[in-house]
Design an enzyme around this catalytic site. Structure first.
Site, PDB file in Angstrom:
ATOM      1  N   CYS A 183       2.172  -8.406   7.428  1.00  0.00           N
ATOM      2  CA  CYS A 183       2.860  -7.476   7.361  1.00  0.00           C
ATOM      3  C   CYS A 183       1.928  -6.808   6.190  1.00  0.00           C
ATOM      4  O   CYS A 183       2.152  -5.572   5.411  1.00  0.00           O
ATOM      5  CB  CYS A 183       4.095  -7.146   6.987  1.00  0.00           C
ATOM      6  SG  CYS A 183       5.180  -7.407   8.481  1.00  0.00           S
ATOM      7  N   CYS A 235       8.659  -1.317  -0.829  1.00  0.00           N
ATOM      8  CA  CYS A 235       8.370  -2.257  -1.820  1.00  0.00           C
ATOM      9  C   CYS A 235       9.421  -2.884  -2.636  1.00  0.00           C
ATOM     10  O   CYS A 235       9.981  -3.983  -3.005  1.00  0.00           O
ATOM     11  CB  CYS A 235       7.069  -1.671  -2.544  1.00  0.00           C
ATOM     12  SG  CYS A 235       5.728  -1.184  -1.722  1.00  0.00           S
TER      13      CYS A 235
END
Ligand SMILES: Cc1ncc(COP(=O)(O)O)c(C=O)c1O
Ligand code: FES
Lengths: 136, 405
Positions: A37, A107
């Site tokens: 990912c 994030c």
């Protein structure tokens, strides 16, 4: 993409980079994300067993600049908090502090996950340690 | 003296050569005529300039001037070639063959045709980035009307064996289109020697202006016909209506002429700079992987993965150098490059990839600066990388159970 000054600052001067001893019962380790990912965070806390206060935190991150900044900031936020206070940290605080754009919100979510994972590791370790102590 | 930022993204676009700009200038100003105005000097001057450019482009690729159709760029050329052939030859068949690593202008054109009832085969590529010629042979049926395989790949620079592919197409009576946008002007491309039937090229990839390109359409052995995709005044022998972009076309012509003159020296120089960069990076850093074969590759391309370092964070550290990455974090879709995925090397290497594209104005000093900077930042980011640490501890990352994500 233009980065905020705070993201740049954390990227250029990441705080608390490094590793703590995984085997230490006072240390909790969180490893989240996956290489396929494009983002993996390792976040570790060291807790004072007497006070429950996080005395040290370290990270290493494979990910974009915002992921690095989010985890760097997370280690700063963790130090000096109790484990329960740390559990209350939300990714939105990281988003606001770093002025992350919408595409970079995940994030910060990863950083929140890493905090939770490190605390959960610490708790399991010490739950297990306490039980072993009782039966001994 | 180094000037910043350093431009090493010459696959995305190339700077305009000042000689090209100079050739174009009069056609913005005093020679502004419409090339289709047949009855006055303004038109004649413009038409003459367009015909000169047509010759210049034809000469670069071994074609005749009448085989060049001017377009707005390679995207349009690809659309016109593929849709135009599919429509024109729909009585013969409805099958098209292309490859997984083509530019979106080819892939999305094919997807559109699938919605209109065409059947499309997307050939996979091997680890080296090239298609398997036996798979191509097997994919051709009596319903196949077109094979569209690019010459040089825009991400990894790999060169498909177009002469061999053309041989197979010839034998089976199928037309071959090639998107040669990245190859034309960089390496010798000759439509006669290579037996190409249709070929796309673009001005801004060869030091010409943006918004102008061409489609080569073969006139003999065989004579290729196309259904126009833009209706109007019947310009470009009916294949592409619209008032000609005279300054752009003049610029494309000049760019082609320059490429023809400079190619031999330039490609050797680019290869030397590219190899210098590669050698420096590989000497100083472990676990770097080149994406796509080095054996068949555009001389100005280097696509390389720095394992355990994420591409966007690397770009951030080398922000005085303009390059691009296949990392998901740099793309709007958060998907890593489909070209790198197609090589089958694993998504993690796609996330760690950087594309360097050397150009006409790249200097050795810039390459040395770039190599040093990349080495420095990769080392710094590996200090920060949990993956690098795990690998150094002897952990096999493929055996780790990564938490659900
Ligand atoms: C291989 C390839 N085909 C097509 C295109 C599109 O060209 P243009 O920008 O001229 O439409 C590009 C440029 O991005 C390319 O690299
Ligand atoms: S880690 Fe991919 S966008 Fe942040």
């Amino acid at each position: 993409m233009a980065y905020s000054d705070k993201v740049l600052d954390h990227y250029n001067h990441p705080r608390n980079v490094g590793s703590l001893d995984k085997q230490d019962p006072q240390v909790g380790t969180g490893l989240v994300g996956a290489p396929e990912c494009g983002d993996v965070m390792k976040l570790q806390i060291k807790v004072n067993p007497a006070t429950g206060i996080i005395e040290d935190a370290k990270f290493k991150t494979f990910g974009c600049g915002s992921a690095i900044a989010s985890s760097s900031l997370a280690t700063e936020m963790l130090k000096g908090r109790t484990v329960d206070e740390a559990l209350a940290i939300k990714n939105t605080e990281i988003v606001n502090e770093l002025s992350l754009p919408p595409v970079k919100i995940h994030c910060s979510v990863l950083a929140e996950d890493a905090i939770k994972a490190a605390i959960s590791d610490y708790k399991t370790k010490n739950g297990v340690a306490a039980e072993t102590a009782q039966t001994a | 003296m180094l000037k910043f930022p350093i431009y090493l993204d010459n696959h995305a676009t190339t700077p305009l050569d000042p000689r090209v700009l100079e050739a174009m200038m009069p056609y913005f100003l005093e020679s502004f005529g419409n090339a289709a105005s047949r009855n006055h000097a303004f038109g004649w001057v413009a038409e003459e300039a367009v015909e000169k450019a047509r010759k210049q482009v034809a000469e670069l690729i071994g074609a005749t001037a009448k085989e060049i159709v001017f377009t707005s760029g390679a995207t349009e050329s690809n659309n016109l070639a593929i849709k135009g052939v599919a429509e024109m030859y729909s009585q013969k068949g409805n099958h098209i063959i292309t490859a997984a690593t083509e530019h979106k202008a080819v892939l999305d054109t094919c997807k559109r045709l699938e919605k209109r009832g065409c059947r499309v085969t997307y050939l996979p590529v091997q680890a080296d980035g090239l298609i398997d010629l036996d798979m191509l042979k097997e994919a051709i049926t009596d319903k196949t009307v077109l094979v569209s395989i690019m010459y040089g790949n825009n991400e990894i620079g790999t060169l498909q064996d177009i002469p061999a592919i053309a041989g197979i197409c010839r034998e089976r009576g199928v037309l071959l289109h090639t998107d040669a946008t990245q190859a034309v002007g960089k390496i010798p491309v000759n439509v006669l020697a290579d037996n190409i039937d249709l070929m796309s090229l673009s001005g801004h990839k060869m030091y010409g202006p943006k918004g102008v390109g061409a489609l080569y359409v073969r006139r003999k052995n065989p004579r290729v016909q196309l259904t126009a995709q833009m209706d109007g005044g019947g310009h470009e022998r009916g294949m592409r209506s619209g008032t000609l972009n005279v300054p752009g076309i003049v610029g494309l012509g000049k760019a082609a002429e320059l490429a023809n003159q400079l190619m031999a020296g330039e490609s050797a120089q680019h290869r030397a700079l590219r190899d210098r960069l590669k050698d420096k990076l590989m000497a100083e850093l472990d676990e770097v992987y080149i994406n796509g074969t080095m054996e068949r590759r555009l001389p100005h391309n280097l696509n390389i993965s720095f394992a355990y370092v994420e591409g966007e964070s690397l770009l951030m550290g080398i922000n005085d150098i303009a390059v691009s990455s296949g990392s998901a974090c740099t793309s709007a879709t958060l998907e890593p490059s489909y070209v790198l995925k197609a090589l089958g090397a694993g998504d993690d290497l796609a996330h760690s990839s950087i594309r360097f594209g050397i150009g006409r104005f790249t200097t050795e000093e810039e390459i040395d600066y770039t190599a040093a900077k990349v080495i420095d930042v990769v080392k710094k980011l590996r200090e920060l990388s949990p993956l690098y640490e795990m690998v150094k501890e002897g952990i096999d990352l493929t055996k780790v159970e990564w938490p659900a994500h």
